[in-house]
Design a protein around this motif. Structure first.
Motif, PDB file in Angstrom:
ATOM      1  N   SER A  79      50.248  14.562  87.857  1.00  0.00           N
ATOM      2  CA  SER A  79      51.364  14.634  88.917  1.00  0.00           C
ATOM      3  C   SER A  79      51.867  16.072  88.842  1.00  0.00           C
ATOM      4  O   SER A  79      52.835  16.326  89.548  1.00  0.00           O
ATOM      5  N   HIS A  80      51.329  17.204  88.132  1.00  0.00           N
ATOM      6  CA  HIS A  80      51.590  18.520  88.198  1.00  0.00           C
ATOM      7  C   HIS A  80      51.674  19.226  89.592  1.00  0.00           C
ATOM      8  O   HIS A  80      50.484  18.767  90.325  1.00  0.00           O
ATOM      9  N   THR A  81      52.470  19.633  90.082  1.00  0.00           N
ATOM     10  CA  THR A  81      52.734  19.896  91.500  1.00  0.00           C
ATOM     11  C   THR A  81      51.731  21.653  91.556  1.00  0.00           C
ATOM     12  O   THR A  81      51.571  22.141  90.515  1.00  0.00           O
ATOM     13  N   HIS A  99      57.194  17.128  86.718  1.00  0.00           N
ATOM     14  CA  HIS A  99      55.829  16.436  86.969  1.00  0.00           C
ATOM     15  C   HIS A  99      56.090  14.940  86.300  1.00  0.00           C
ATOM     16  O   HIS A  99      55.262  14.148  86.859  1.00  0.00           O
ATOM     17  N   LYS A 103      55.833  10.996  88.276  1.00  0.00           N
ATOM     18  CA  LYS A 103      54.563  10.659  88.013  1.00  0.00           C
ATOM     19  C   LYS A 103      54.336   9.375  88.110  1.00  0.00           C
ATOM     20  O   LYS A 103      53.183   9.001  88.882  1.00  0.00           O
TER      21      LYS A 103
END
Length: 325
Positions: A79-81, A99, A103
């Motif tokens: 989920s890191h942008t 994140h 997530k």
């Protein structure tokens, strides 16, 4: 499927891991840089979340972790942008956990639950709480596969630490009651030194700081002008940069142009006329070691280790002041 890694070697992985690695969600991480926008100023700083995620999975595997924990390791950063932690600076989120907040919502909207279900795995049980996986995640200052992997990966790439030395460190790891324990104070101190290179020498490198500052400002302006949205940050780095470059904002264009060439800067004190100040999330490690059959934090048995940890904490608390032309 054969997975190869510069740190851990070659492994043949199960079909479920292969399916997850080939998923759009994991493949996207090939264009999410660990150091955020820093590679725009220094192309050498090009490590990706994909490399790290696969590395964490393989390290868990090497240390005897279950298939479920390997899955959690592979997906822990999904989920890191775009530009990784730059969103935390843009939103003034000192916990650096944007994140993590998004997530599970992202996972539920993705194809990952279906992939896991097709192979008989419960995505909620595996992915709801990374804290259940003791090899993958531990509260600081303990070490875990997440911290170990990005530390070793970055010191090998950016500080030329020999692979042979890294292998010797990996061989010094024992697992006792599902916790990572080092077999000597010397290797614990070695890891503290490597961690410092990452969280102080690298994270606070002035070029790294400048890239974060300018990209965070561009994101804030884009959000304010409604030219970008938080959902846009779920693009890749390249796609999000393309959208920013299409902005009509002269401020955004000026900020992006600054990253085309390394800036001239002076590291200064609080009393000076600085233009950028940043203080990152406080990060330090105090590895557990086994000595004479007893397990303890290395700082409790080594004054050298305690002094090194105190220095990291002191430097982290100061942050960095820059005067940039």
């Amino acid at each position: 499927m054969i997975v190869e890694d510069v740190l851990y070697g070659s492994f043949e992985v199960e079909e479920i891991l292969a399916a997850l690695i080939l998923s759009d969600e994991v493949q996207r991480l090939k264009d999410i840089h660990m150091a955020g926008p820093a590679y725009l100023i220094n192309p050498v700083w090009n490590e990706t979340r994909y490399e790290h995620s696969v590395g964490v999975m393989l390290l868990i595997r090497r240390l005897g972790g279950s298939l479920e924990e390997q899955i959690a390791g592979l997906l822990h950063d999904v989920s890191h942008t775009a530009y990784s932690h730059v969103i935390d600076l843009a939103l003034a989120n000192e916990a650096d956990d944007y994140h993590e907040k998004i997530k599970f919502q992202l996972i539920e909207k993705s194809a990952l639950p279906l992939i896991l279900n097709d192979y008989g795995f419960d995505y909620q049980q595996i992915l709801s709480h990374d804290e259940q996986w003791s090899l993958l995640e531990q509260d600081a200052p303990l070490v875990c596969c997440d911290r170990i992997d990005y530390t070793l990966r970055e010191v090998q790439r950016y500080f030329s630490v020999p692979l042979e030395e890294i292998q010797q460190f990996l061989n010094a790891i024992n697992i006792i009651e599902k916790q990572i324990i080092l077999n000597s104070s010397e290797w614990a101190i070695w890891f503290i030194d490597q961690y410092r290179k990452v969280v102080i020498d690298f994270f606070y490198d002035p070029l790294n700081i400048c890239s974060y500052e300018w990209m965070a400002q561009a994101i804030r302006i884009g959000l304010r002008n409604q030219e970008v949205t938080l959902d846009d940050l779920l693009m890749t780095d390249s796609a999000f940069l393309k959208k920013l470059k299409a902005s009509n904002s002269a401020e955004i264009q000026q900020l992006l142009n600054k990253m085309d060439h390394p800036p001239k800067y002076i590291v200064c004190s609080i009393e000076d006329n600085y233009t950028i100040y940043q203080k990152k999330k406080r990060r330090f490690v105090d590895p557990l070691v086994e000595v004479a059959g007893k397990v303890a934090p290395v700082s409790a048995i080594s004054q050298i280790a305690k002094t090194k940890i105190d220095k990291i904490l002191d430097d982290s608390e100061k942050g960095i002041f820059l005067k940039v032309d």
